[in-house]
Design an enzyme around this catalytic site. Structure first.
Site, PDB file in Angstrom:
ATOM      1  N   TRP A 155     -12.946  -8.785  -0.986  1.00  0.00           N
ATOM      2  CA  TRP A 155     -12.225  -7.644  -1.565  1.00  0.00           C
ATOM      3  C   TRP A 155     -10.741  -8.007  -1.607  1.00  0.00           C
ATOM      4  CZ3 TRP A 155      -9.957  -3.276   1.634  1.00  0.00           C
ATOM      5  CH2 TRP A 155      -9.499  -2.229   0.819  1.00  0.00           C
ATOM      6  N   ASP A 236     -16.333  -5.383   8.278  1.00  0.00           N
ATOM      7  CA  ASP A 236     -15.909  -4.364   7.315  1.00  0.00           C
ATOM      8  C   ASP A 236     -17.170  -3.790   6.687  1.00  0.00           C
ATOM      9  OD1 ASP A 236     -14.681  -2.727   5.507  1.00  0.00           O
ATOM     10  OD2 ASP A 236     -13.587  -4.289   4.449  1.00  0.00           O
ATOM     11  N   LYS A 273     -18.021   5.183  -0.439  1.00  0.00           N
ATOM     12  CA  LYS A 273     -19.127   4.844  -1.332  1.00  0.00           C
ATOM     13  C   LYS A 273     -20.408   5.578  -0.951  1.00  0.00           C
ATOM     14  CE  LYS A 273     -16.757   1.461  -3.418  1.00  0.00           C
ATOM     15  NZ  LYS A 273     -15.512   1.403  -2.659  1.00  0.00           N
TER      16      LYS A 273
END
Length: 431
Positions: A155, A236, A273
């Site tokens: 990311w 993460d 999300k």
């Protein structure tokens, strides 16, 4: 004589005022350079400006329903209604560490219902981004080795976050563009070469941007090497539940590492999300400590980092998650809705590959169906991506990543035909 002097004075004052108003004084702001626009958000802005009726946005990582519209989970709507009707709810400040009940439920969601809460230090954060930043600040301040190894690719925000925390960001090989699959050997070689006790960032599931996750057997090999090197693990987790549709299955890597006894695991957790709470900025940061005393000392220092940064987190998103995860009916409903989102994404993977074949593509697109989560890492290069945008008004990042959430039965054939057009006769692997 006096009149002439007065007229001259007025003339001088008027012209001085005009001169002053036309020439602004130079300050330090005058020399501030223009910052580069955010790549992903910039693409989203260009999509909005585009007038092509066939335009498709497969850039931004946010779920869309089969009609291409944002979807608020019904369990989230119901939780909000319940909160509105509850007279005991208020809009007071949360504590520095956030809503304690939410934090407890979030930790059980990630680590399992049997997690030892007496030794897990956890705080509410501004989603996963905030969790990474607070965690990075903590490591920059207290951890003796200032090197953090992150996957290549990862990311994009990871790099800036950890660099701004004073950590040296080093990339380890993760994805092999020659095979469009996991580069396990390269990953292991780079981790093995890392200095003892370095920090290593791992995506808990649904790796962003590739959608390529290690298998359970590969996670075990990775775990053994990291343990041997005594590395500080920082997970993460942005897609738990959204990846496979099963939140318990998606927590495998984190829970396996904990059970294997890795020291002081850290976790950045996001509910953007998997709960569709993109704008609520809801997440946690947690540390697996050795005892209750260590937990309290870690918490005390994390709170000292948070206090001058944003003081305390917002309460609306965390209240929704708390309500869903403490209500048996809503929890069951949520798990079903999460599976529905994951299943729609999975069906778009299969349909995209099917439509590529129908378009006449002879490429092997099986990597798309073997990947997981919101994104597909197609193998297209930057020139192909640019052509998709300029010729077909399909907006995506230039690394070939597409958000499958932007596809539906109405546009997938159009996208597939466009991809075939820009890839036909060209390689989608980099050798």
């Amino acid at each position: 004589m006096k009149i002439n002097l007065l007229a001259a004075l007025l003339f001088f004052l008027v012209n001085s005022a005009r001169s002053f108003s036309m020439t602004a004084p130079k300050t330090y702001l005058t020399d501030i350079p223009m910052g580069a626009p955010d790549a992903i958000l910039g693409i989203a802005e260009n999509f909005k400006k585009c007038t092509d009726p066939n335009k498709v946005n497969v850039c931004v990582g946010a779920y869309r329903d089969e009609n291409g519209k944002p979807w608020i989970l019904p369990s989230v709507r119901e939780a909000e209604k319940m909160l509105m009707d509850d007279v005991s709810e208020n809009k007071e400040y949360a504590s520095i560490s956030g809503d304690a009940v939410f934090v407890e439920q979030a930790i059980k969601f990630a680590y399992g219902q049997d997690a030892n809460l007496d030794t897990i230090a956890a705080v509410q954060t501004l989603s996963g981004t905030g969790a990474c930043r607070i965690g990075g600040e903590f490591l920059g301040k207290f951890y003796p080795v200032k090197k953090i190894y992150i996957p290549d690719p990862t990311w994009g925000n990871h790099i800036a976050i950890f660099e701004n925390c004073g950590l040296e960001v080093i990339r380890y090989r993760y994805y092999d563009r020659k095979t469009n699959g996991l580069d396990l050997n390269g990953m292991l070689e780079d981790i093995k070469a890392a200095p003892e006790a370095s920090i290593v960032l791992l995506h808990a599931c649904a790796h962003n941007p590739t959608g390529c996750d290690p298998s359970k057997e590969q996670w075990k090999v990775i775990s053994d090497l990291i343990k041997e090197k005594n590395l500080q693990v920082f997970f993460d987790s942005a897609y738990q539940g959204f990846a496979s549709g099963n939140a318990e299955a998606d927590a495998f890597a984190l829970r396996f590492f904990v059970n294997e006894g890795h020291n002081n695991i850290m976790l950045a957790q996001s509910f953007a999300k998997n709960f569709g709470l993109y704008g609520e900025r809801c997440g946690t940061l947690s540390f697996v400590t050795n005892n209750a005393d260590e937990k309290e000392r870690v918490l005390s220092q994390v709170k000292r980092i948070i206090r001058p940064m944003y003081s305390s987190p917002p309460v609306h998103g965390s209240s929704i998650v708390r309500k869903v995860l403490t209500n048996e009916h809503l929890t069951k409903q949520y798990y079903e809705e999460c599976a529905l989102m994951a299943n729609r994404i999975g069906s778009m993977r299969n349909l995209l590959v099917e439509e590529l074949k129908n378009a006449g593509s002879t490429h092997d697109w099986s990597h798309i169906t073997s990947q997981i989560g919101m994104f597909a890492y197609t193998g297209m290069n930057s020139d192909m991506c640019d052509e998709l945008t300029s010729k077909y008004s399909i907006f995506l990042t230039r690394d070939g990543r597409i958000s499958l959430a932007g596809l539906n039965e109405k546009n997938v054939a159009y996208v597939a035909n466009a991809i075939h057009s820009v890839t036909d006769g060209k390689s989608i692997t980099m050798g």
